[in-house]
Design an enzyme around this catalytic site. Structure first.
Site, PDB file in Angstrom:
ATOM      1  N   HIS A 195       0.819  -1.219   0.000  1.00  0.00           N
ATOM      2  CA  HIS A 195       0.000   0.000   0.000  1.00  0.00           C
ATOM      3  C   HIS A 195       0.850   1.265   0.000  1.00  0.00           C
ATOM      4  CE1 HIS A 195      -4.055  -1.810   0.819  1.00  0.00           C
ATOM      5  NE2 HIS A 195      -3.276  -2.846   1.065  1.00  0.00           N
TER       6      HIS A 195
ATOM      7  N   ASP B  55       3.430   9.543  -0.895  1.00  0.00           N
ATOM      8  CA  ASP B  55       2.259   8.781  -0.465  1.00  0.00           C
ATOM      9  C   ASP B  55       2.017   7.650  -1.452  1.00  0.00           C
ATOM     10  OD1 ASP B  55       0.047   8.245   1.127  1.00  0.00           O
ATOM     11  OD2 ASP B  55      -0.648  10.311   1.121  1.00  0.00           O
TER      12      ASP B  55
HETATM   13  P1  ADQ Z   1      -3.054   6.193   4.856  1.00  0.00           P
HETATM   14  O1  ADQ Z   1      -1.650   6.674   5.026  1.00  0.00           O
HETATM   15  O2  ADQ Z   1      -3.815   6.001   6.102  1.00  0.00           O
HETATM   16  O3  ADQ Z   1      -3.120   4.850   3.982  1.00  0.00           O
HETATM   17  P2  ADQ Z   1      -4.975   7.645   3.005  1.00  0.00           P
HETATM   18  O4  ADQ Z   1      -4.935   6.905   1.724  1.00  0.00           O
HETATM   19  O5  ADQ Z   1      -5.041   9.114   2.802  1.00  0.00           O
HETATM   20  O6  ADQ Z   1      -3.732   7.381   3.937  1.00  0.00           O
HETATM   21  O7  ADQ Z   1      -6.248   7.173   3.825  1.00  0.00           O
HETATM   22  C1  ADQ Z   1      -6.699   7.863   4.977  1.00  0.00           C
HETATM   23  C2  ADQ Z   1      -8.095   7.392   5.320  1.00  0.00           C
HETATM   24  O8  ADQ Z   1      -8.444   7.905   6.617  1.00  0.00           O
HETATM   25  C3  ADQ Z   1      -9.134   7.899   4.340  1.00  0.00           C
HETATM   26  O9  ADQ Z   1      -9.974   6.855   3.954  1.00  0.00           O
HETATM   27  C4  ADQ Z   1      -9.917   8.957   5.142  1.00  0.00           C
HETATM   28  O10 ADQ Z   1     -11.297   9.012   4.874  1.00  0.00           O
HETATM   29  C5  ADQ Z   1      -9.731   8.509   6.569  1.00  0.00           C
HETATM   30  N1  ADQ Z   1      -9.750   9.733   7.407  1.00  0.00           N
HETATM   31  C6  ADQ Z   1      -9.042  10.815   7.184  1.00  0.00           C
HETATM   32  N2  ADQ Z   1      -9.338  11.760   8.109  1.00  0.00           N
HETATM   33  C7  ADQ Z   1     -10.245  11.252   8.919  1.00  0.00           C
HETATM   34  C8  ADQ Z   1     -10.911  11.735  10.095  1.00  0.00           C
HETATM   35  N3  ADQ Z   1     -10.664  12.923  10.653  1.00  0.00           N
HETATM   36  N4  ADQ Z   1     -11.795  10.938  10.654  1.00  0.00           N
HETATM   37  C9  ADQ Z   1     -12.023   9.728  10.141  1.00  0.00           C
HETATM   38  N5  ADQ Z   1     -11.404   9.213   9.068  1.00  0.00           N
HETATM   39  C10 ADQ Z   1     -10.516   9.962   8.466  1.00  0.00           C
HETATM   40  C11 ADQ Z   1      -2.163   3.960   3.365  1.00  0.00           C
HETATM   41  C12 ADQ Z   1      -1.145   4.601   2.423  1.00  0.00           C
HETATM   42  C13 ADQ Z   1      -1.862   5.417   1.370  1.00  0.00           C
HETATM   43  C14 ADQ Z   1      -2.850   4.523   0.609  1.00  0.00           C
HETATM   44  C15 ADQ Z   1      -3.730   3.747   1.575  1.00  0.00           C
HETATM   45  C16 ADQ Z   1      -4.571   2.702   0.842  1.00  0.00           C
HETATM   46  O11 ADQ Z   1      -0.245   5.422   3.156  1.00  0.00           O
HETATM   47  O12 ADQ Z   1      -0.942   6.001   0.462  1.00  0.00           O
HETATM   48  O13 ADQ Z   1      -3.674   5.349  -0.202  1.00  0.00           O
HETATM   49  O14 ADQ Z   1      -2.962   3.068   2.545  1.00  0.00           O
HETATM   50  O15 ADQ Z   1      -3.770   1.861   0.077  1.00  0.00           O
END
Ligand code: ADQ
Length: 483
Positions: free
Chosen positions: A178, A390
């Site tokens: 990921h 990312d």
């Molecule tokens: P993450 O580093 O966690 O994931 P991201 O892809 O941006 O990063 O996902 C964050 C998730 O958290 C989103 O689904 C979002 O809705 C949720 N979220 C954000 N803010 C929130 C809040 N205040 N309250 C509740 N939920 C919240 C890792 C990798 C990424 C990759 C994903 C999936 O680092 O690059 O996209 O896995 O493969």
């Protein structure tokens, strides 16, 4: 949903076995010491749950607590709610500490995000990482058969296939990373580079988020492991090592677009979004939503916002940055320091620019309910998604899906995996370039409604076409080499 793998000439797969660091459940302890089980949320669970229910299968992972508790009982309740079987891998406090917080999050996470100076290459972490990967493999071996397809997720579990092969389990095993895969000159800093690379080559299929990551991996294999052949012309390439073939492909992860759009269009979300507009009158809302992590570039983003207010003073009183930070990994000192740095910058910028009736930054440090998050997505005219690096970044995709009125601009880091797909219709920025990001904010603020709408329409269409179900189908539909 169709599952092409079932119709292919490939080995007929009986069940799907998902393996990830965490099980898709949340265990919480009540005030009276009683434990509650709640189903996990998120795109991965949403997409995989129907597949697991349809063709039968199980999910193996750590339940997320090291406390003395009846894990089997709690996980059994979780299985009943989910409609498929969950199997716990139980970890002691020391195991969780050194394998998860240590090796995974103080070594692989920073290194794979190109931040080698943040790595703590403690050999004790490596020993525990191997031991816990072996523990995962044992639970898998006890619960699977020859015809199962095992799909392992992410950087915590790179060694699982190697351990399983050592136990003579010859079933098909896939792996999806990921996070990014770093270029050779960074990867070779890893003291255990050969062990990790060789272990990865024990998988039958390895999936990456972008072509950049896939190519970095292949270059590392080419440089560090002799006598391989490969071909990178296709979405899925084949690496030939002595005696066997491995498929290595690009599978950009996505979201459940239709569900996001449907929920965002609900009356309750529209009402909440209007309340947010009213609370921030006469301003365009710029939204940042990030997990607390140095890879997300939050201090750099705040500096770019400060630069915007300094260089484009006509925007003072006209834009408000709503920065939501989701608590994460606070047991690691660097994450606590990052929080202090962010809070210092927010108060400095607010101290300098606040005027009667206008505060430049609204800062929240907490988890939000889905409806509240969607209301912010809907209310924001501009999303500022500027990670330093990312794997993908799902917030960028969620913002577009939730922007049902299409009146929004996505400012996106060129170092997010999502940029590969969204580059044309977002405003692409280098997150280290403070003035460049400030210029993009100024441009987004002044962008005509027509241009916003046509860009957002195209972004939404592209995300809808390649949603999370497309991602699952394309990974599982990939023909695998014969072992
Ligand atoms: P993450 O580093 O966690 O994931 P991201 O892809 O941006 O990063 O996902 C964050 C998730 O958290 C989103 O689904 C979002 O809705 C949720 N979220 C954000 N803010 C929130 C809040 N205040 N309250 C509740 N939920 C919240 C890792 C990798 C990424 C990759 C994903 C999936 O680092 O690059 O996209 O896995 O493969």
């Amino acid at each position: 949903m169709s599952h092409p793998r079932d119709q292919s000439n490939n080995l007929r797969v009986d069940r799907l076995v998902i393996v990830s660091n965490r099980l898709p459940i949340v265990l919480t302890k009540g005030d009276l010491g009683d434990w509650q089980v709640q189903p996990g949320s998120g795109g991965l669970v949403t997409a995989l749950a129907p597949v697991l229910r349809d063709r039968g299968g199980l999910w193996i992972g750590w339940p997320g607590t090291v406390e003395e508790v009846d894990l089997d009982g709690l996980v059994a309740i979780g299985s009943q709610d989910a409609g498929y079987i969950l199997k716990p891998v139980k970890l002691t406090a020391e195991e969780a500490n050194q394998y998860y917080f240590g090796f995974s999050n103080e070594i692989i996470w920073p290194l794979f995000h190109d931040m080698q100076s943040r790595c703590n290459f403690d050999p004790a972490y490596w020993n525990m990482y191997q031991a816990v990967n072996c523990k995962f493999a044992q639970v898998i071996a006890q619960n699977t058969g020859m015809n199962d397809y095992i799909w392992v997720h992410d950087y915590h579990l790179t060694l699982v296939a190697k351990e399983l092969r050592g136990m003579e389990l010859e079933c098909k095993i896939g792996f999806f990373l990921h996070i990014p895969f770093p270029p050779l000159d960074i990867f070779i800093k890893l003291p255990w580079r050969l062990q990790i690379l060789r272990a990865l080559l024990e998988y039958d299929l390895i999936g990456f988020q972008t072509t950049r990551d896939r190519n970095n991996f292949i270059h590392c294999v080419e440089a560090l492991i002799k006598s391989i052949r490969y071909d990178t012309r296709r979405q899925v390439s084949t690496i030939t090592v002595p005696n066997r073939e491995i498929r290595v492909g690009v599978f950009p992860i996505s979201i459940d677009f239709n569900e996001f759009a449907r929920q965002a269009a609900a009356k309750s979300v529209a009402e909440r979004a209007s309340l947010l507009y009213e609370a921030i009158p006469n301003c365009q809302i710029i939204l940042g939503v990030d997990r607390l992590d140095y890879s997300k570039g939050i201090p750099e983003k705040l500096q770019a916002f400060r630069n915007t207010l300094e260089r484009f003073d006509d925007l003072q009183g006209k834009v408000t940055l709503v920065q939501i930070v989701v608590p994460s990994r606070e047991d690691i000192p660097e994450y606590r320091e990052l929080k202090t740095e962010i809070e210092g910058l927010v108060s400095e910028i607010n101290g300098k620019f606040t005027q009667p009736g206008w505060i430049p930054i609204q800062y929240m440090f907490r988890n939000l309910e889905r409806t509240e998050l969607l209301a912010y997505y809907r209310a924001a005219e501009i999303a500022l998604v500027t990670p330093l690096k990312d794997g993908m970044n799902l917030v960028a995709k969620e913002y577009c899906a939730a922007k049902v009125d299409t009146n929004g601009v996505l400012i996106l880091s060129e170092f997010a995996g999502a940029a590969t797909q969204l580059r044309r219709n977002s405003l692409l920025v280098n997150p280290y370039d403070i003035e460049g990001v400030a210029n993009a904010i100024h441009r987004a603020y002044n962008m005509s409604r027509d241009e916003r709408r046509s860009r957002m329409r195209r972004l939404r269409k592209s995300i809808q076409k390649r949603d999370i179900f497309w991602w699952v189908d394309s990974f599982l539909g990939q023909p695998l080499p014969i072992r």
